[in-house]
Scaffold this motif. Structure first.
Motif, PDB file in Angstrom:
ATOM      1  N   PRO A  11       0.636  -1.034   0.001  1.00 46.91           N
ATOM      2  CA  PRO A  11       0.187  -0.045  -0.013  1.00 46.91           C
ATOM      3  C   PRO A  11       0.758   1.193   0.023  1.00 46.91           C
ATOM      4  N   SER A  12       0.366   2.473  -0.573  1.00 51.59           N
ATOM      5  CA  SER A  12       0.987   3.389  -0.381  1.00 51.59           C
ATOM      6  C   SER A  12      -0.442   4.457   0.471  1.00 51.59           C
ATOM      7  N   LYS A  13       0.599   5.066   1.333  1.00 45.26           N
ATOM      8  CA  LYS A  13      -0.426   6.499   1.862  1.00 45.26           C
ATOM      9  C   LYS A  13      -0.705   7.487   1.037  1.00 45.26           C
TER      10      LYS A  13
ATOM     11  N   ASP B 118      -8.041   3.235  -0.525  1.00 45.94           N
ATOM     12  CA  ASP B 118      -8.844   2.113   0.808  1.00 45.94           C
ATOM     13  C   ASP B 118      -8.497   2.809   2.104  1.00 45.94           C
TER      14      ASP B 118
ATOM     15  N   SER C  15      -6.694   2.420   5.764  1.00 46.17           N
ATOM     16  CA  SER C  15      -5.181   1.311   5.924  1.00 46.17           C
ATOM     17  C   SER C  15      -6.159   0.225   7.140  1.00 46.17           C
ATOM     18  N   ASP C  16      -5.662  -1.710   6.582  1.00 43.98           N
ATOM     19  CA  ASP C  16      -5.312  -2.554   7.675  1.00 43.98           C
ATOM     20  C   ASP C  16      -4.537  -2.567   9.019  1.00 43.98           C
ATOM     21  N   SER C  17      -3.195  -1.519   8.943  1.00 44.28           N
ATOM     22  CA  SER C  17      -2.062  -2.113   8.922  1.00 44.28           C
ATOM     23  C   SER C  17      -1.756  -0.563  10.407  1.00 44.28           C
TER      24      SER C  17
ATOM     25  N   PHE D   5      -0.564   2.941   9.812  1.00 48.17           N
ATOM     26  CA  PHE D   5      -1.308   4.300   9.801  1.00 48.17           C
ATOM     27  C   PHE D   5      -2.488   4.097   9.794  1.00 48.17           C
TER      28      PHE D   5
ATOM     29  N   VAL E 204      -5.195   4.384   1.940  1.00 44.56           N
ATOM     30  CA  VAL E 204      -4.323   4.401   1.262  1.00 44.56           C
ATOM     31  C   VAL E 204      -4.191   3.484  -0.450  1.00 44.56           C
TER      32      VAL E 204
ATOM     33  N   THR F 161      -4.231   0.540  -2.509  1.00 40.06           N
ATOM     34  CA  THR F 161      -3.874  -0.398  -2.723  1.00 40.06           C
ATOM     35  C   THR F 161      -4.655  -1.655  -4.091  1.00 40.06           C
TER      36      THR F 161
END
Ligand code: NAG
Ligand code: NAG
Ligand code: NAG
Ligand code: NAG
Ligand code: NAG
Ligand code: MN
Length: 608
Positions: A541-543, A576, A578-580, A583, A588, A590
């Motif tokens: 993913p990218s922020k 999307d 983020s599910d991390s 962040f 993000v 994805t």
């Protein structure tokens, strides 16, 4: 530095080492814990927002920080300025103070006095009073500017009009002297000072005596009652004799070449209203500071004037020749030159406006929509003293002045966008019925002026206002049932301002979660803020950031109404959540997988 030697006695007494090590470890542990605590404090500083636009918090060293202006000290009380302090001219120039635009340093022994004097005009009056009226200033122009105006004797002459209300002697007369010292005398018809009901003693007879000695014909017009900037300027314009009117605020300093560069534009096009580049005179130190380049003037959804980064046509033109005048959607208002006849032909100022505010937008819309142009001449640089808070009162309150003025601007010039303004600006909406704008609408008709849509499309194509060809409303994530939200912090141009976030969706009348999506794919909100992601495809993913709009591809998106996905134009990934854990809450891009958090509803909100 070589090795670190322990002091002699310690070297000899080796048995003491373990003890020292023990204490050193304890100290390290304590420091580490403190540091952790500080980090927490940094993440969650306790901000207090005060009524006077100040923000207060306790920093990581436990020191109370007040952001914004000093208006009164909450810790050790500063006595109010006395009647004598306010009414006495304390101009006391020191040779070399503020020379070449340098800051003035106040010695510690005078700090209390400085704060006391600061309250009078909301700038460092003590510093100003130490700077000679003819101080030198840096020349920030491009080299080429010095060669462009050699035919200046053929330019039209100008009357300089300066409105003041309780201005300090030193700032007012430094404005006057900077005009006299840095303008070709052939181009100065006269200087007109318009006193809008000042109360200071020294601005009466002493000022009259002083200006009678000036080498340029200078007169003072007085208003017995407070009529405000707009009517006071009109008063000055009505008696001005020069073919060009040049308006300046009463706390400016003009630099070399400023006037030639303005008049040259009017000589070749009498329908051009020309502004200088406005440099900054610091209100604390009176340092002359170069202002940002590559900006132009526009406004936000509340019709507040704003500087935004230059894009499109004007940016390209500037890259070819940075000394040429360039278009600007609106002017800041305080400093500009205009052909005198053209000024009156086009309706001067709206005399239904009160005191201050909105007149710069009114004039900018009128000039553009009725066939003229508003430009910035980069070879003309004038410093303006910017204050963090206003020392002026608004007779009748802000509803009666600023909001009625802005309501008039909207009613006369903004067509359907007036409805947008009133819908989201309740104080203005409530008083719009009280405005009689008949004569201004007649003026618009008489000059067959174009509509606001033409203005947006042609003068400011990068605008972020709603339009029929674009989406306006709420962007809701279907997975989380939350909405994209505008960050609360101020955006500094081109500086990433943080990750895009979702919040609980709000009501239809709050602009915080309103976005537009343009046919070009920009997802924008108020104040020229755009959704931004890296152009290149990366693994994972990218922020997604929320940043000042740049016009670049990294800010372009595609909405697929069928799949309900928002795809990035170039990296083709899906917007999307983020599910991390790293962040938190942030958005993000994805790989598109069809999962629910990649689905978005664009919910239209009526704006007119
Ligand atoms: C200063 O003036 C303000 C308003 O004029 C007043 O409310 C305040 O009490 C004064 N403070 C002192 C210390 O005199
Ligand atoms: C300003 O005026 C003073 C006194 O007239 C003079 O000595 C000084 O050189 C002048 N400074 C500049 C920068 O022109
Ligand atoms: C201005 O008007 C708004 C809404 O009509 C009202 O809430 C506010 O109190 C008014 N403010 C002042 C200073 O009169
Ligand atoms: C509005 O102003 C015009 C003149 O500009 C005047 O003729 C008209 O009567 C005014 N209308 C109202 C409702 O006051
Ligand atoms: C995303 O897609 C690209 C190419 O389509 C693929 O190489 C990559 O492994 C995918 N990444 C993830 C995290 O699935
Ligand atoms: Mn000003």
């Amino acid at each position: 530095m070589n090795s670190i030697m322990l002091p002699g006695p310690l070297r000899r007494c080796k048995r003491i080492y373990p003890v020292i090590l023990f204490f050193v470890s304890i100290v390290i542990i304590i420091l580490y814990r403190l540091n952790q605590l500080n980090k927490n404090a940094q993440i969650h500083p306790k901000h207090i927002y005060r009524s006077n636009n100040q923000e207060e918090y306790v920093d990581k060293n436990g020191i109370r920080v007040v952001v914004g202006h000093y208006v009164g000290n909450p810790i050790h009380k500063i006595p109010n300025a006395t009647y004598d302090m306010i009414n006495t001219n304390n101009f006391d120039p020191r040779p070399g103070a503020g020379k070449n635009g340098n800051p003035v340093v106040i010695e510690p022994k005078d700090l209390l006095k400085m704060q006391q004097y600061f309250q009078i005009n909301r700038f460092n009056l003590l510093a100003s009073d130490r700077i000679p009226l003819n101080r030198s200033l840096p020349d920030f122009r491009r080299k080429k500017c010095t060669t462009l105006f050699e035919d200046y004797p053929s330019y039209p002459k100008t009357s300089i009009i300066v409105v003041f209300h309780n201005e300090a002697w030193s700032t007012l007369l430094r404005t006057v002297w900077s005009v006299i010292n840095r303008s070709p005398p052939e181009l100065l018809e006269e200087i007109i000072l318009v006193d809008d009901a000042s109360e200071r003693e020294f601005l009466r007879k002493p000022l009259e005596d002083y200006i009678s000695t000036l080498p340029v014909p200078t007169k003072i017009l007085r208003s017995k009652t407070r009529i405000g900037l707009i009517k006071a300027r009109l008063k000055g314009a009505l008696v001005a004799k020069g073919p060009v009117l040049t308006f300046l605020d009463a706390h400016c300093e003009c630099t070399t070449g400023w006037l030639e560069a303005l008049l040259s534009v009017i000589k070749s096009d009498r329908t051009a209203v020309v502004c200088p580049v406005i440099d900054i005179i610091n209100d604390d130190s009176f340092a002359y500071v170069k202002s940002f380049e590559l900006h132009w003037g526009a406004f936000n959804w509340n019709l507040q004037f704003r500087w935004y980064t230059l894009g499109g046509r004007e940016l390209k033109q500037r890259k070819v020749d940075a000394t040429q005048p360039f278009n600007t959607p609106t002017m800041a208002g305080g400093l500009f030159a205009i052909d005198r006849q053209y000024f009156f032909e086009m309706g001067a100022y709206d005399d239904g406006m009160n005191i201050w505010g909105g007149e710069n937008l009114e004039m900018s819309f009128r000039i553009w929509q009725c066939g003229g142009k508003v430009q910035i001449a980069p070879c003309s640089r004038v410093g303006h003293l910017f204050r963090k808070s206003s020392p002026y009162s608004f007779p009748g309150g802000i509803n009666k002045t600023l909001f009625s003025n802005l309501a008039r601007v909207a009613l006369v010039w903004m067509d359907e966008w007036a409805k947008f303004y009133f819908k989201f600006n309740e104080p203005a909406g409530k008083i719009k019925e009280e405005q009689n704008v008949t004569s201004r609408l007649e003026l618009r008709k008489k000059h067959q002026c174009k509509g606001f849509e033409w203005y947006l499309d042609n003068v400011w194509p990068q605008h972020f206002f709603p339009k029929d060809d674009r989406f306006f409303g709420r962007i809701r994530n279907l997975g989380e049932n939350k909405c994209l939200i505008k960050p609360q912090k101020k955006v500094v141009s081109n500086q990433p301002m943080g990750i895009a976030k979702l919040e609980t969706c709000l009501g239809d009348d709050l602009t915080l979660e309103m976005f537009v999506m343009t046919p070009d794919g920009f997802v924008m909100t108020d104040d020229s803020i755009c959704l931004d992601a890296p152009e290149k495809v990366v693994l994972g993913p990218s922020k997604v950031r929320i940043m000042a709009c740049s016009g670049y591809n990294r800010q372009k998106w595609i909405y697929d109404a069928e799949t309900q996905e928002i795809l990035h134009l170039t990296n083709r990934k899906c917007l999307d959540i983020s599910d991390s854990a790293t962040f938190t809450d942030g958005l993000v891009t994805t790989n598109c997988t069809g999962r629910r958090t990649q689905k978005w509803a664009l919910e239209r909100v009526a704006w007119k």
